[in-house]
Design a protein around this motif. Sequence first.
Motif, PDB file in Angstrom:
ATOM      1  N   PRO A 106      56.798  20.694  50.135  1.00  0.00           N
ATOM      2  CA  PRO A 106      55.866  22.157  49.952  1.00  0.00           C
ATOM      3  C   PRO A 106      54.625  21.566  49.664  1.00  0.00           C
ATOM      4  O   PRO A 106      54.068  20.619  49.019  1.00  0.00           O
ATOM      5  CB  PRO A 106      56.568  22.779  48.649  1.00  0.00           C
ATOM      6  N   LEU A 107      53.723  22.467  50.159  1.00  0.00           N
ATOM      7  CA  LEU A 107      52.145  22.476  50.174  1.00  0.00           C
ATOM      8  C   LEU A 107      51.702  23.466  48.975  1.00  0.00           C
ATOM      9  O   LEU A 107      52.231  24.754  48.711  1.00  0.00           O
ATOM     10  CB  LEU A 107      51.501  22.962  51.233  1.00  0.00           C
ATOM     11  N   ARG A 108      51.105  22.812  48.001  1.00  0.00           N
ATOM     12  CA  ARG A 108      50.736  23.538  46.579  1.00  0.00           C
ATOM     13  C   ARG A 108      49.512  24.040  46.966  1.00  0.00           C
ATOM     14  O   ARG A 108      48.480  23.714  47.117  1.00  0.00           O
ATOM     15  CB  ARG A 108      50.720  22.706  45.306  1.00  0.00           C
ATOM     16  N   VAL A 109      49.460  25.430  47.080  1.00  0.00           N
ATOM     17  CA  VAL A 109      47.946  26.159  47.307  1.00  0.00           C
ATOM     18  C   VAL A 109      47.253  26.269  46.176  1.00  0.00           C
ATOM     19  O   VAL A 109      47.873  26.635  44.817  1.00  0.00           O
ATOM     20  CB  VAL A 109      48.490  27.728  47.892  1.00  0.00           C
ATOM     21  N   GLY A 110      45.901  26.062  46.077  1.00  0.00           N
ATOM     22  CA  GLY A 110      44.858  25.973  44.951  1.00  0.00           C
ATOM     23  C   GLY A 110      44.395  24.854  44.492  1.00  0.00           C
ATOM     24  O   GLY A 110      43.589  24.998  43.523  1.00  0.00           O
ATOM     25  N   ALA A 111      44.668  23.636  45.054  1.00  0.00           N
ATOM     26  CA  ALA A 111      43.962  22.539  44.594  1.00  0.00           C
ATOM     27  C   ALA A 111      42.609  22.748  45.139  1.00  0.00           C
ATOM     28  O   ALA A 111      42.216  23.401  45.840  1.00  0.00           O
ATOM     29  CB  ALA A 111      44.563  21.177  45.311  1.00  0.00           C
ATOM     30  N   PRO A 112      41.694  21.934  44.119  1.00  0.00           N
ATOM     31  CA  PRO A 112      40.511  21.937  44.623  1.00  0.00           C
ATOM     32  C   PRO A 112      39.964  21.480  45.908  1.00  0.00           C
ATOM     33  O   PRO A 112      39.050  21.954  46.632  1.00  0.00           O
ATOM     34  CB  PRO A 112      39.664  20.746  43.363  1.00  0.00           C
ATOM     35  N   SER A 113      40.946  20.377  46.539  1.00  0.00           N
ATOM     36  CA  SER A 113      40.594  19.883  47.732  1.00  0.00           C
ATOM     37  C   SER A 113      41.726  19.194  48.294  1.00  0.00           C
ATOM     38  O   SER A 113      42.698  18.690  47.485  1.00  0.00           O
ATOM     39  CB  SER A 113      39.383  19.029  47.922  1.00  0.00           C
ATOM     40  N   THR A 139      39.043  23.668  51.042  1.00  0.00           N
ATOM     41  CA  THR A 139      38.556  22.169  51.469  1.00  0.00           C
ATOM     42  C   THR A 139      39.189  21.237  51.953  1.00  0.00           C
ATOM     43  O   THR A 139      40.253  20.848  51.031  1.00  0.00           O
ATOM     44  CB  THR A 139      37.398  21.822  50.171  1.00  0.00           C
ATOM     45  N   TYR A 140      39.336  20.674  53.037  1.00  0.00           N
ATOM     46  CA  TYR A 140      40.415  19.721  53.499  1.00  0.00           C
ATOM     47  C   TYR A 140      39.827  18.828  54.581  1.00  0.00           C
ATOM     48  O   TYR A 140      38.883  19.157  55.341  1.00  0.00           O
ATOM     49  CB  TYR A 140      41.723  20.541  53.931  1.00  0.00           C
ATOM     50  N   ALA A 190      41.669  15.813  44.073  1.00  0.00           N
ATOM     51  CA  ALA A 190      42.417  16.070  45.452  1.00  0.00           C
ATOM     52  C   ALA A 190      43.694  15.817  45.450  1.00  0.00           C
ATOM     53  O   ALA A 190      44.134  15.126  44.728  1.00  0.00           O
ATOM     54  CB  ALA A 190      41.637  15.404  46.481  1.00  0.00           C
ATOM     55  N   GLU A 191      44.376  16.432  46.118  1.00  0.00           N
ATOM     56  CA  GLU A 191      45.741  16.253  46.664  1.00  0.00           C
ATOM     57  C   GLU A 191      46.220  15.807  47.955  1.00  0.00           C
ATOM     58  O   GLU A 191      45.302  16.149  49.008  1.00  0.00           O
ATOM     59  CB  GLU A 191      46.625  17.449  46.376  1.00  0.00           C
ATOM     60  N   LEU A 192      46.709  14.696  48.084  1.00  0.00           N
ATOM     61  CA  LEU A 192      46.890  14.047  49.442  1.00  0.00           C
ATOM     62  C   LEU A 192      48.448  14.201  49.874  1.00  0.00           C
ATOM     63  O   LEU A 192      49.276  13.764  49.049  1.00  0.00           O
ATOM     64  CB  LEU A 192      46.583  12.553  49.312  1.00  0.00           C
ATOM     65  N   TYR A 193      48.487  14.732  50.944  1.00  0.00           N
ATOM     66  CA  TYR A 193      49.636  14.893  51.524  1.00  0.00           C
ATOM     67  C   TYR A 193      49.961  13.778  53.027  1.00  0.00           C
ATOM     68  O   TYR A 193      48.938  13.996  53.794  1.00  0.00           O
ATOM     69  CB  TYR A 193      50.081  16.471  52.034  1.00  0.00           C
ATOM     70  N   MET A 194      51.198  13.283  52.913  1.00  0.00           N
ATOM     71  CA  MET A 194      51.194  12.289  54.058  1.00  0.00           C
ATOM     72  C   MET A 194      52.502  12.198  54.718  1.00  0.00           C
ATOM     73  O   MET A 194      53.590  12.473  54.224  1.00  0.00           O
ATOM     74  CB  MET A 194      50.816  11.038  53.892  1.00  0.00           C
ATOM     75  N   CYS A 195      52.704  11.981  55.914  1.00  0.00           N
ATOM     76  CA  CYS A 195      53.809  11.766  56.668  1.00  0.00           C
ATOM     77  C   CYS A 195      53.479  10.476  57.750  1.00  0.00           C
ATOM     78  O   CYS A 195      52.689  10.844  58.508  1.00  0.00           O
ATOM     79  CB  CYS A 195      54.520  12.901  57.218  1.00  0.00           C
ATOM     80  N   LEU A 213      44.959   6.943  40.357  1.00  0.00           N
ATOM     81  CA  LEU A 213      44.811   8.507  40.376  1.00  0.00           C
ATOM     82  C   LEU A 213      46.196   9.048  39.977  1.00  0.00           C
ATOM     83  O   LEU A 213      47.330   8.305  39.922  1.00  0.00           O
ATOM     84  CB  LEU A 213      44.736   8.651  42.028  1.00  0.00           C
ATOM     85  N   ALA A 214      46.304  10.334  39.949  1.00  0.00           N
ATOM     86  CA  ALA A 214      47.391  11.027  39.433  1.00  0.00           C
ATOM     87  C   ALA A 214      48.409  11.023  40.446  1.00  0.00           C
ATOM     88  O   ALA A 214      48.237  11.340  41.294  1.00  0.00           O
ATOM     89  CB  ALA A 214      46.949  12.366  39.163  1.00  0.00           C
ATOM     90  N   LEU A 215      49.601  10.656  40.053  1.00  0.00           N
ATOM     91  CA  LEU A 215      50.674  10.473  41.013  1.00  0.00           C
ATOM     92  C   LEU A 215      51.364  11.830  41.471  1.00  0.00           C
ATOM     93  O   LEU A 215      51.742  11.747  42.795  1.00  0.00           O
ATOM     94  CB  LEU A 215      52.038   9.569  40.591  1.00  0.00           C
ATOM     95  N   PRO A 216      51.453  12.751  40.801  1.00  0.00           N
ATOM     96  CA  PRO A 216      51.638  14.189  41.319  1.00  0.00           C
ATOM     97  C   PRO A 216      50.929  14.609  42.298  1.00  0.00           C
ATOM     98  O   PRO A 216      51.366  15.588  43.002  1.00  0.00           O
ATOM     99  CB  PRO A 216      51.701  15.094  39.862  1.00  0.00           C
ATOM    100  N   ASN A 217      49.720  14.281  42.371  1.00  0.00           N
ATOM    101  CA  ASN A 217      48.660  14.392  43.584  1.00  0.00           C
ATOM    102  C   ASN A 217      48.912  13.558  44.640  1.00  0.00           C
ATOM    103  O   ASN A 217      48.282  14.223  45.986  1.00  0.00           O
ATOM    104  CB  ASN A 217      47.200  14.365  42.915  1.00  0.00           C
ATOM    105  N   LEU A 218      50.055  12.525  44.911  1.00  0.00           N
ATOM    106  CA  LEU A 218      50.315  12.081  46.191  1.00  0.00           C
ATOM    107  C   LEU A 218      51.589  12.650  46.541  1.00  0.00           C
ATOM    108  O   LEU A 218      52.581  12.329  45.845  1.00  0.00           O
ATOM    109  CB  LEU A 218      50.205  10.722  46.041  1.00  0.00           C
TER     110      LEU A 218
END
Length: 330
Positions: A106-113, A139-140, A190-195, A213-218
């Motif tokens: 899932p994509l969490r909406v509301g992160a700073p970037s 911002t992405y 920032a949050e980083l999403y990867m595949c 960096l914060a692990l929940p943001n990866l």
Amino acid sequence: MADSNSQVWQRGTVHSAEEIAAGIRRIVLRPEKPHAVRPGEHIDVRVLIGGSASIRSYSVVDASPDGSELAISVFLSPTTRGGSAFMHQLMPGDVLEMTQPLQNFPLRVGAPSYVLLAGGIGITAILGMAALLRRLGATYRLVYAARSRKAMAYAGELAALHGEQLEIHLDDEGTSLDARALVDSVPESAELYMCGPIRLMDAVRRSWIERGLALPNLRYETFGNSGWFEAEPFTVRVPRLGVQATVHSDESMLEALERTGLDMMFDCRKGECGLCQVRILDLDGRVDHRDVFYSDRQKEPNTKMCCCVSRAVADEERTSTPATVTIDIS
């Protein structure tokens, strides 16, 4: 009522199928029970390999608002024994079994970037997220790494939609992605999403941890279809049950054991939940850990493995002799 991530199987009809990049086929399906699709969702599909049914997972690239049509993109693996080949042979009007959309990414909406990272066919899991963030005015950065331009699915559409937010890295043009440099450029909030391939995601994960960096943001999605080594046949033995099987290049150990009649425990089939883990009693070769369930420390002793994705490979000095792994299951 079933929860939003339960496996509700249904029939799906192929509406269209076309090649959109080298070895990549876009397939549009019309499910009999439409369900709205959220970014990051995937479907499971039953494919026929040698007359036997197996399950494959594919990210939903895009869909109509009500989910009456949804598109997936399938890469034809060069080592396939029939899974991706089955999907590439589908033609309009064909019917197959599929689940409703399932959410594990899932994509969490509301992160700073945000930083969205796609490696190769991993763009299928990221594309919908990028489109939503653009609509929201977030911002992405969208980072897309591939071997070559001809291997890039949706490159033109992404360039037109995201403009300067799109960053492309190509191996054959000498602009390969530097995972450490990418992580160093990510804002702390920032949050980083990867595949993508496990090598790429592991390099990013290691750099992320080293930077503190914060692990929940990866966040990441994996279907366990890439590893540190090329997939090759190997032998699996379960002495307590008198079972021995050859695991072919395009099937998992889990599938090979199921083929022998064993009733195996599993859930995700992507190396994420750990339910299919088995104990390693003996190993002639090396383990190619393709899961994201174990930590590096847990993987190192090679005492357990997730049989839905991880494999055994021959030692470098004995490449002509297939690996053998002896296991026990719960």
